[in-house]
Design a protein around this motif. Structure first.
Motif, PDB file in Angstrom:
ATOM      1  N   PHE A  90       0.868  -1.348  -0.082  1.00  0.00           N
ATOM      2  CA  PHE A  90       0.015   0.119  -0.090  1.00  0.00           C
ATOM      3  C   PHE A  90       0.576   1.442  -0.002  1.00  0.00           C
ATOM      4  O   PHE A  90       0.668   2.277  -0.588  1.00  0.00           O
ATOM      5  N   MET A  91       1.969   1.382   1.018  1.00  0.00           N
ATOM      6  CA  MET A  91       2.815   2.367   0.914  1.00  0.00           C
ATOM      7  C   MET A  91       3.768   2.619  -0.482  1.00  0.00           C
ATOM      8  O   MET A  91       4.092   3.679  -0.830  1.00  0.00           O
ATOM      9  N   LEU A  92       3.985   1.518  -0.962  1.00  0.00           N
ATOM     10  CA  LEU A  92       4.677   1.705  -2.296  1.00  0.00           C
ATOM     11  C   LEU A  92       3.839   2.475  -3.329  1.00  0.00           C
ATOM     12  O   LEU A  92       4.196   3.030  -4.033  1.00  0.00           O
ATOM     13  N   VAL A  93       2.466   1.838  -3.566  1.00  0.00           N
ATOM     14  CA  VAL A  93       1.556   2.565  -4.543  1.00  0.00           C
ATOM     15  C   VAL A  93       1.382   4.007  -3.987  1.00  0.00           C
ATOM     16  O   VAL A  93       1.272   5.027  -4.866  1.00  0.00           O
ATOM     17  N   SER A  94       1.120   4.252  -2.848  1.00  0.00           N
ATOM     18  CA  SER A  94       1.136   5.706  -2.060  1.00  0.00           C
ATOM     19  C   SER A  94       2.043   6.507  -2.738  1.00  0.00           C
ATOM     20  O   SER A  94       1.909   7.840  -2.751  1.00  0.00           O
ATOM     21  N   THR A  95       3.266   6.273  -2.258  1.00  0.00           N
ATOM     22  CA  THR A  95       4.382   6.992  -2.824  1.00  0.00           C
ATOM     23  C   THR A  95       4.272   7.534  -4.307  1.00  0.00           C
ATOM     24  O   THR A  95       4.362   8.703  -4.647  1.00  0.00           O
ATOM     25  N   LEU A  96       3.866   6.648  -5.174  1.00  0.00           N
ATOM     26  CA  LEU A  96       3.851   6.894  -6.545  1.00  0.00           C
ATOM     27  C   LEU A  96       2.553   7.912  -6.850  1.00  0.00           C
ATOM     28  O   LEU A  96       2.889   8.834  -7.600  1.00  0.00           O
ATOM     29  N   LEU A  97       1.606   7.626  -6.151  1.00  0.00           N
ATOM     30  CA  LEU A  97       0.159   8.488  -6.180  1.00  0.00           C
ATOM     31  C   LEU A  97       0.541   9.807  -5.657  1.00  0.00           C
ATOM     32  O   LEU A  97       0.117  10.824  -6.392  1.00  0.00           O
ATOM     33  N   LEU A  98       0.996   9.779  -4.414  1.00  0.00           N
ATOM     34  CA  LEU A  98       1.269  11.100  -3.771  1.00  0.00           C
ATOM     35  C   LEU A  98       2.254  12.038  -4.521  1.00  0.00           C
ATOM     36  O   LEU A  98       2.208  13.301  -4.771  1.00  0.00           O
ATOM     37  N   THR A  99       3.288  11.549  -5.269  1.00  0.00           N
ATOM     38  CA  THR A  99       4.266  12.011  -5.983  1.00  0.00           C
ATOM     39  C   THR A  99       3.600  12.728  -7.115  1.00  0.00           C
ATOM     40  O   THR A  99       3.918  13.782  -7.575  1.00  0.00           O
ATOM     41  N   THR A 100       2.525  11.994  -7.875  1.00  0.00           N
ATOM     42  CA  THR A 100       2.164  12.406  -9.174  1.00  0.00           C
ATOM     43  C   THR A 100       1.121  13.552  -8.525  1.00  0.00           C
ATOM     44  O   THR A 100       1.040  14.828  -9.154  1.00  0.00           O
ATOM     45  N   ALA A 101       0.408  13.510  -7.531  1.00  0.00           N
ATOM     46  CA  ALA A 101      -0.643  14.321  -7.062  1.00  0.00           C
ATOM     47  C   ALA A 101       0.090  15.833  -6.551  1.00  0.00           C
ATOM     48  O   ALA A 101      -0.455  16.655  -6.949  1.00  0.00           O
ATOM     49  N   GLY A 102       1.176  15.598  -5.841  1.00  0.00           N
ATOM     50  CA  GLY A 102       1.970  16.402  -5.310  1.00  0.00           C
ATOM     51  C   GLY A 102       2.496  17.533  -6.597  1.00  0.00           C
ATOM     52  O   GLY A 102       2.561  18.790  -6.642  1.00  0.00           O
ATOM     53  N   GLY A 103       3.005  16.881  -7.382  1.00  0.00           N
ATOM     54  CA  GLY A 103       3.486  17.528  -8.435  1.00  0.00           C
ATOM     55  C   GLY A 103       2.250  18.346  -9.391  1.00  0.00           C
ATOM     56  O   GLY A 103       2.475  19.470  -9.786  1.00  0.00           O
ATOM     57  N   LEU A 104       1.214  17.891  -9.414  1.00  0.00           N
ATOM     58  CA  LEU A 104       0.060  18.490 -10.094  1.00  0.00           C
ATOM     59  C   LEU A 104      -0.419  19.631  -9.236  1.00  0.00           C
ATOM     60  O   LEU A 104      -0.832  20.816  -9.819  1.00  0.00           O
ATOM     61  N   ILE A 105      -0.378  19.646  -8.094  1.00  0.00           N
ATOM     62  CA  ILE A 105      -1.006  20.587  -7.183  1.00  0.00           C
ATOM     63  C   ILE A 105       0.071  21.572  -7.156  1.00  0.00           C
ATOM     64  O   ILE A 105      -0.458  22.709  -7.125  1.00  0.00           O
ATOM     65  N   THR A 106       1.400  21.451  -7.098  1.00  0.00           N
ATOM     66  CA  THR A 106       2.439  22.484  -7.253  1.00  0.00           C
ATOM     67  C   THR A 106       2.152  23.261  -8.573  1.00  0.00           C
ATOM     68  O   THR A 106       2.287  24.483  -8.418  1.00  0.00           O
ATOM     69  N   GLU A 107       2.152  22.625  -9.664  1.00  0.00           N
ATOM     70  CA  GLU A 107       2.015  23.485 -10.878  1.00  0.00           C
ATOM     71  C   GLU A 107       0.733  23.729 -11.417  1.00  0.00           C
ATOM     72  O   GLU A 107       0.603  24.983 -12.031  1.00  0.00           O
ATOM     73  N   ARG A 108      -0.404  23.178 -10.631  1.00  0.00           N
ATOM     74  CA  ARG A 108      -1.675  23.693 -11.151  1.00  0.00           C
ATOM     75  C   ARG A 108      -2.258  24.594 -10.105  1.00  0.00           C
ATOM     76  O   ARG A 108      -3.294  25.463 -10.731  1.00  0.00           O
ATOM     77  N   ILE A 109      -1.636  24.471  -8.959  1.00  0.00           N
ATOM     78  CA  ILE A 109      -2.625  25.514  -7.962  1.00  0.00           C
ATOM     79  C   ILE A 109      -1.492  26.189  -7.355  1.00  0.00           C
ATOM     80  O   ILE A 109      -1.801  27.589  -7.260  1.00  0.00           O
ATOM     81  N   VAL A 110      -0.465  25.891  -6.680  1.00  0.00           N
ATOM     82  CA  VAL A 110       0.354  26.595  -5.796  1.00  0.00           C
ATOM     83  C   VAL A 110       0.947  27.619  -6.586  1.00  0.00           C
ATOM     84  O   VAL A 110       1.107  28.952  -6.158  1.00  0.00           O
ATOM     85  N   GLU A 111       1.883  27.252  -7.577  1.00  0.00           N
ATOM     86  CA  GLU A 111       2.701  28.068  -8.465  1.00  0.00           C
ATOM     87  C   GLU A 111       1.979  29.197  -9.161  1.00  0.00           C
ATOM     88  O   GLU A 111       2.261  30.280  -9.121  1.00  0.00           O
ATOM     89  N   PRO A 112       0.924  28.586  -9.700  1.00  0.00           N
ATOM     90  CA  PRO A 112      -0.123  29.910 -10.536  1.00  0.00           C
ATOM     91  C   PRO A 112      -0.479  30.895  -9.376  1.00  0.00           C
ATOM     92  O   PRO A 112      -0.403  32.193  -9.810  1.00  0.00           O
ATOM     93  N   ARG A 113      -0.825  30.623  -8.223  1.00  0.00           N
ATOM     94  CA  ARG A 113      -1.087  31.456  -7.281  1.00  0.00           C
ATOM     95  C   ARG A 113       0.040  32.515  -6.964  1.00  0.00           C
ATOM     96  O   ARG A 113      -0.467  33.658  -6.570  1.00  0.00           O
ATOM     97  N   LEU A 114       1.185  31.779  -6.722  1.00  0.00           N
ATOM     98  CA  LEU A 114       2.274  32.723  -6.460  1.00  0.00           C
ATOM     99  C   LEU A 114       2.595  33.826  -7.443  1.00  0.00           C
ATOM    100  O   LEU A 114       3.380  34.855  -6.941  1.00  0.00           O
ATOM    101  N   GLY A 115       2.332  33.484  -8.438  1.00  0.00           N
ATOM    102  CA  GLY A 115       3.026  34.140  -9.552  1.00  0.00           C
ATOM    103  C   GLY A 115       4.493  34.338  -9.937  1.00  0.00           C
ATOM    104  O   GLY A 115       5.269  33.330  -9.613  1.00  0.00           O
ATOM    105  N   VAL A 116       4.955  35.540 -10.493  1.00  0.00           N
ATOM    106  CA  VAL A 116       6.442  35.650 -10.796  1.00  0.00           C
ATOM    107  C   VAL A 116       7.049  35.921  -9.400  1.00  0.00           C
ATOM    108  O   VAL A 116       6.636  36.959  -8.811  1.00  0.00           O
ATOM    109  N   TYR A 117       8.022  35.198  -9.039  1.00  0.00           N
ATOM    110  CA  TYR A 117       9.032  35.693  -8.097  1.00  0.00           C
ATOM    111  C   TYR A 117       9.838  37.073  -8.422  1.00  0.00           C
ATOM    112  O   TYR A 117      10.566  37.003  -9.290  1.00  0.00           O
ATOM    113  N   ASP A 118       9.532  37.967  -7.842  1.00  0.00           N
ATOM    114  CA  ASP A 118      10.220  39.467  -7.842  1.00  0.00           C
ATOM    115  C   ASP A 118      11.284  39.621  -6.809  1.00  0.00           C
ATOM    116  O   ASP A 118      11.510  40.947  -6.724  1.00  0.00           O
ATOM    117  N   GLY A 119      11.654  38.569  -5.946  1.00  0.00           N
ATOM    118  CA  GLY A 119      12.525  38.981  -4.812  1.00  0.00           C
ATOM    119  C   GLY A 119      14.136  39.235  -5.307  1.00  0.00           C
ATOM    120  O   GLY A 119      14.421  38.790  -6.513  1.00  0.00           O
TER     121      GLY A 119
END
Length: 507
Positions: free
Chosen positions: A217-246
């Motif tokens: 179960f944990m082996l499959v979970s690792t693959l699932l969470l990796t995919t989900a985490g990548g999509l969340i970052t690129e589709r939700i988190v990063e667009p909301r942050l916008g362009v970094y100007d620091g």
């Protein structure tokens, strides 16, 4: 029409996260926040103690009660325990020990060169997923992963032209929300299964639990969470942050021939170090293994933090000597000292955090809330998968109060393992359900001592960032991980897929 609906939903969710950020950032600075929380625990403990609240911890006949910090005993505790609370706070030692090695490697420039010549050369489309996957596997290094992965992930994103806070969020999500998953059997499996096995020993003829019982179960979970985490970052988190100007620092320059030589020598040193470590591990009667000759648990796993520290010191010194940045032992101490200077604000913050956590534990308020919640769900006497889902949700809420996975399982296992066993559920299945909930909320609870550490890393890129900023960044991971991981749990159950060798839903 469908596109407009999607945009409206995204706008609503983004507005929700922005609201959380605004509310959270109105909270006091973390140091004062934990001071106020400590004061609140003092007052609340005094109030609850007026009602003589008592309870029994599962698995024990000993009566416990809410202790008042306003009593003579409580005042004595607060006065005499201040130093012990501070220096005995586990994350403090872990972080400072790790930073002696990681900080040295950073100050001599090794980490920068390593990123330039390895991660930055990877296909940009895979960087996000590589960060999440690395974070999930980080539980092999126990809590040390909280200190290593998020800041390095932020550096990677920054130097490929992406928002560093998106990288930090992805790293924190992998390490925290995916903490209990892995592709191999890890120390977490041994700790939790040990508690489960001990509980089930009190039930005559009951099934036991071993460290490999959740492996599939944990082996499959690792693959699932990796995919989900990548999509969340690129589709939700990063667009909301916008362009970094620091303007924290400039991008990496091209690697010089001397830096490449230093990186090569550091790689050789790393191979030699690992070879020596493996020799020590697999030498007959190695003291680094347990009495049965196994690795989980073992002195090696318990001492993983100094092992990692020495690894970074070894490769850092090798790189520094090659580039002539380290000319003598005083140079090593100098770079370590510089790394410790960067941790000064963290040390101040941890002083307040340590006092709050110590007060909360001493009063028994956290234990009382956890036990009361568990007893309430047990009294509902539900059957079927709905009770498993309810158990997942309750555990997710309790994790906001009791961060330690083993401690919380120690509270819940004596009640729920037996209850579900009498309903014909395999204890390893219930343990898997617990792990889903326990991990998912790790990244949104201030009770996580590494929450404030990640916030400190965040402030290096955004001085205005506060608790609300971090909460808003991490909440999408928690919500999505909890939902899809629960669906995966139910999918395994309904499809009859084993959770580990010979382990199904029912006994």
């Amino acid at each position: 029409m469908a596109s407009n609906t999607k945009e409206e939903k995204n706008s609503i969710f983004s507005g929700f996260l922005n609201g959380i950020e605004r509310v959270g950032n109105k909270l006091p600075e973390p140091f004062m926040l934990f001071v106020f929380l400590a004061v609140a625990v003092v007052i609340v403990s005094g109030f609850i103690s007026l009602f003589d609240v008592t309870f029994s911890q599962p698995g024990s006949n000993e009566q416990m009660k809410i202790k008042s910090l306003l009593s003579s005993e409580g005042l004595q505790f607060m006065v005499t325990s201040v130093i012990d609370n501070f220096i005995g706070f586990k994350p403090l030692g872990i972080v400072l020990t790790m930073m002696l090695g990681v900080g040295l490697a950073d100050k001599v420039g090794l980490l920068e060169t390593l990123i330039k010549n390895t991660i930055l050369r990877a296909p940009k489309t895979l960087i996000t997923y590589a960060v999440i996957f690395t974070g999930i596997l980080g539980n092999l290094a126990a809590d040390a992963a909280f200190v290593i992965v998020p800041p390095l992930a932020a550096m990677v994103f920054y130097n490929v032209g992406r928002h560093p806070l998106a990288g930090l969020a992805a790293g924190f999500a992998g390490v925290g929300a995916g903490f209990t998953a892995n592709i191999i059997v890890a120390n977490t499996d041994a700790v939790l299964s040990g508690i489960s096995a001990e509980v089930m020993e009190t039930v005559e003829g009951a099934a036991t639990v071993t460290p490999v019982d959740n492996w599939y179960f944990m082996l499959v979970s690792t693959l699932l969470l990796t995919t989900a985490g990548g999509l969340i970052t690129e589709r939700i988190v990063e667009p909301r942050l916008g362009v970094y100007d620091g303007d924290m620092k400039q991008g990496f320059d091209e690697t010089t021939s001397l830096e490449k030589k230093g990186l090569r020598n550091a790689a050789i040193a790393a191979v030699v170090y690992i070879a020596m470590l493996l020799t020590a591990l697999f030498w007959p009667e190695s003291p680094l293994r347990n009495d049965e000759g196994g690795m989980i648990p073992s002195p090696f796993i318990s001492g993983i933090v100094p092992v990692i520290m020495l690894f970074f010191i070894t490769i850092g010194v090798t790189y520094g000597v090659t580039l002539k940045k380290i000319e003598n032992s005083r140079s090593i101490a100098k770079y370590m000292g510089e790394a410790m200077k960067d941790m000064s604000s963290f040390i101040v913050l941890i002083f307040a955090v340590a006092q709050f956590v110590a007060y909360f534990n001493w009063t028994n308020i956290g234990t009382w809330l956890a036990v009361s919640g568990a007893s309430f769900l047990e009294s509902m006497n539900m059957t079927g998968m709905i009770v498993v889902v309810a158990f997942v949700l309750l555990t997710a809420l309790l994790n906001l109060l009791v961060f330690s996975g083993s401690a919380q399982w120690g509270l819940e296992a004596p009640v729920f393992l037996k209850m579900f066993y009498f309903l014909d559920y395999h204890p390893a299945f219930i343990q898997a359900a617990y792990r889903v909930a326990d991990s998912s909320t790790n990244i949104v609870t201030p009770m996580n001592p590494y929450f404030v550490i990640v916030l400190a890393f965040m402030k290096e890129y955004d001085k205005k960032a506060g608790l609300g900023t971090l909460m808003a960044l991490m909440l999408p991971y928690t919500l999505v991980f909890l939902v899809i991981w629960t669906i995966l749990l139910l999918g395994f159950a309904f499809l009859g897929i084993p959770f580990g060798p010979g382990v199904g839903v029912h006994v």
